[in-house]
Design an enzyme around this catalytic site. Sequence first.
Site, short mmCIF file in Angstrom:
data_model
loop_
_atom_site.label_atom_id
_atom_site.label_comp_id
_atom_site.label_asym_id
_atom_site.label_seq_id
_atom_site.Cartn_x
_atom_site.Cartn_y
_atom_site.Cartn_z
N SER A 418 0.83 -1.20 0.00
CA SER A 418 0.00 0.00 0.00
C SER A 418 0.87 1.26 0.00
O SER A 418 1.97 1.26 0.55
CB SER A 418 -0.89 -0.01 1.24
OG SER A 418 -1.94 0.92 1.12
N TYR A 576 -8.29 14.90 0.63
CA TYR A 576 -7.33 15.68 -0.15
C TYR A 576 -8.07 16.48 -1.23
O TYR A 576 -9.31 16.51 -1.26
CB TYR A 576 -6.25 14.77 -0.72
CG TYR A 576 -5.40 14.11 0.35
CD1 TYR A 576 -4.84 14.85 1.40
CD2 TYR A 576 -5.17 12.73 0.33
CE1 TYR A 576 -4.08 14.24 2.37
CE2 TYR A 576 -4.40 12.12 1.31
CZ TYR A 576 -3.86 12.88 2.33
OH TYR A 576 -3.10 12.27 3.31
#
Length: 785
Positions: A418, A576
Amino acid sequence: MNILCIGGGPAGLYFALLMKQQNQAHRVTVVERNRPFDTFGWGVVLSDQTLANLQAADAPTAALIGDAFNHWDDIEVFFKGRSVRSTGHGFCGIGRKRLLNILQDRCLAVGVELVFETDVADDQQLAAQYNADLVIASDGLNSRIRTRYASTYRPDIDLRECRFVWLGSKKKFDAFTFAFEQTEHGWFQAHAYQFDADTSTFIIETPEAVWKAHGLDQMEQPEAIAFCEKLFAKYLDGNALISNATHLRGSANWIRFPRVICNTWVHRETVKGKQVPIVLMGDAAHTAHFSIGSGTKLALEDAIDLANEFATGLPMDDVLQHYEARRSVEVLKIQNAARNSTEWFENVARYTGMEVEQFAYSLLTRSQRISHENLRLRDAAWLEGYEAWLAGGKSAVPPMLTPFTLKGLTLKNRIVVSPMATYSAVDGVPQDFHLVHLGARALGGAALVMVEMTSPTPEGRITPACTGLWNDEQQAAFTRIVNFVHSSTAKIGLQLGHSGPKGSTRVGWEGTDEPLDAGNWSLLAASPIAYGAQNQTPAAMTRADMDSMTAAFVASARRAVACGFDWLELHCAHGYLLASFISPITNQRTDEYGGNLDNRCRYPLEVFTALRAVWPQDKPLSVRISAHDWVPGGTTPDDAVEIARLFKAAGADLIDVSSGQTTRAAKPVYGRMYQTPFADRIRNEVGIATMAVGAITEADHANSIIAAGRADLCAIARPHLADPAWTLHAAAQLSPVAAAHTDWPVQYASGRDQMLREISKQKQAVALASQAQAATKSRAPEEEG
C-alpha cells in the site's frame, strides 16, 4: 439474594438455573407470560463451540440438550440449478419448545420457582412483590422493560431490509441447506435444517421490494404458504410447509429483522427503599440475525458470563460493571459478523453473476468470522478442490498467489504494498531511503509496490518532506527506483494526488495533520473549509485554478510514463484536493461543481479524463476513493457505488476502496478487514475490479478476500513495514500446500529455492534500509491510508 427473571426464554431460565446451583440460599423466580408448552419458534441452532460452553457451565443440562439435538456437519448450497456441499461445520438443531422444556425441568429440579401465564405490566411492582435484589429483564425482542427505561438503555433498533417467515416442514434435511430461487421480480432464499427426528425449520427470506412485487403483503397465510411451497417445491419432495403462528392474520407473520443494540444493559431503580439493578439479557439487550444462528447462543452465554461474574464474590456493582465491560465486546463481535451476514442475504442479487463454486464460498465466509484456513480445517478436500477451480487448473494454489491481469499488465500475485507516507523526500525528490524502502518490498514478494501519494505541484504536498513529480530531478530519482524494482519480478505504481486542505502540515512524527510552525504555503480546496480548527482555511478553486491544476496533473503523468511506472493511481480520497470536491462535507459550492453527486464528481472526473488521455492504454489507471466518510451528512457506501460507476464510465480500470479521513469528526468502525465490504459491493454491483485495503494483516485474510470475489487485489501496509518480505514469508508458510505444485505461475516455477534467493536479496536490502533510516533520523514510515 432474591433474583427475579422476567421472561422465561433461554436467557432467563438458564441464568436462574446457574444462580440457584451456585447458591441454594438464593431465592430465584422466573415469571413468564406464556404457558410452559407455548412457543412460536421452530428449531434453534447451536454450534459445537456453544455446546462446549454449556458443558463447562452445567454438565447435566448440557447432556440433556445434547441428547435431544439433531447434529450435522454438512452445508449444502443450491444455486442456479447446481449445488455445492461441504462438511466439517459442526452444528446442532433442537426444537425451541424442547430446549425450553429441558431448561424448565432443570430449574424445577434445583429449586427455581417458575411462574407461568403472568403478563408483567409493572416490573417495579413485581420486584417489590418478590423483594428482589436483582431483576433480569429477559423479556425478549419486544422488551417492555427496555422500552420503559429507554432513556438509560438508549436502544438503537434497526429494521433490516428483508422480509422473512419462519415455517416448518416434515421434509428431513440431512445438511444445513441454503436454497436460492429467482423469480420475475427477484431472488428468494430458504434456510432449512432438521431439528428433531421428523421436523425441519424452513425460513424463507426476500427483499421487501420483491415481497411486495409478488403481492405477499396482501396475502393471507394459506395463500402465501402455497406460493412458497410452489417456489421451493424441488427441495420439499412433496412435503407441506407448516405455520405455528396461525393466530396471526394477513401477512403479519412476515417480519423484518430488528437489529437491537443498547448503549448500556443496566438500569437501577429504588424498590422498597433499596437500589435494585435491572439488567437486560438476551434479545432484550441485543439481537443477531438468524442467518448466523446466534440469538440463542448469545442468550445462553449472557447467562453463563453473568453467573460466572457473581461466582467471584465481588460486590454487585463491580460484578455488573465487569460483566458489561467484557460481555459487550463479545456481543459486538458477533453483531458485527451478523451485520455482514445480514447484508449478504439482503443483497443476494449482487453475487448472482458468480458460478455456484464461488457463490457458495462467498456465502460460507460472508460474516468474515470464517476464514480460508478455517474452511481448510473443516473440509480440506473441498477447499483444495475450490482452490484448483479458482486457479483454473488441476492443482490447488492459494488464492492470494494466483496471477492477476489488468489491461496489458500481469501481476504475479494479488498482494500490493500500500502507498505509505514516509516523509523522507527533499524538495520533493525521493532519496536513497525510498530506493531501499520500495526496493526491499519489491524483493519481498509483493506483486505491486505503490509509491506514496506524490504531488504534481510543490503546494500539493502534505508536508515539506513528501514526494513530488514536477521537475527533472524528481523524475530522474523515480526512474532509478523504477529500474531497480524492474530488476525483480514486482511491478511498481505511482499514486498521484494533491493534498488540498490537508497540506502544509508537519511530518507524521511531529503531529499528524498539524500545521507547520513556520513556512506555511497557501491551500486550495473545493470550498473554503478548514480540515480542523487548527488548520488554515483553503481558498476555493476558481476555474483558472482548475485548469492549471489539471495541466499539472497531466504533466506529472507524462513524467510517470517517462519514468517507466507500470501503474498509475489518482488519489480522490481522504479529504485531499479531489476528495474535497466529492464529499458533501467539504464541498459547499453553488456552481456546477457543487450540489448533487454528479456535480461534485465533475472536477475529479475532468482530471481523471485528462490523465486517461496521456497514460498508456495498455497500463492500468486506478482511482482511490473514500467509500464512507463515517460522519452524518457525508459520503455513504451507496454514494461510493455511484462514484465508482462514474469513474468506470470515464475509463477507470480499478477502484482502490478506502474510507474516512475526510474530516476530523469521522468515527470509523474499525475491525478486521473493516473496509473490505465496501470493495466487495463496488466490485460486484458496478462490475469493476477493486483493491481492498484496511486491517488486512494475515495471508488468511487475503486468501479469503480473493477467493470470495470481494476484491481482486489486497493492499497491505503495516505488515510490510514490520516485514518487507511479508509476502514471501506468507508464501513460504503456505508452501507445504503450494510450493509442491510444479504448475504454479511461472514466477513461482522454482518454488522454495527462488523464495530463499529473494529473501537473501531482501535481507541485504533491509541492512541498507537500516543505514539509510539511521541517516535520516529516527523515523518510521506511516501508512497513508
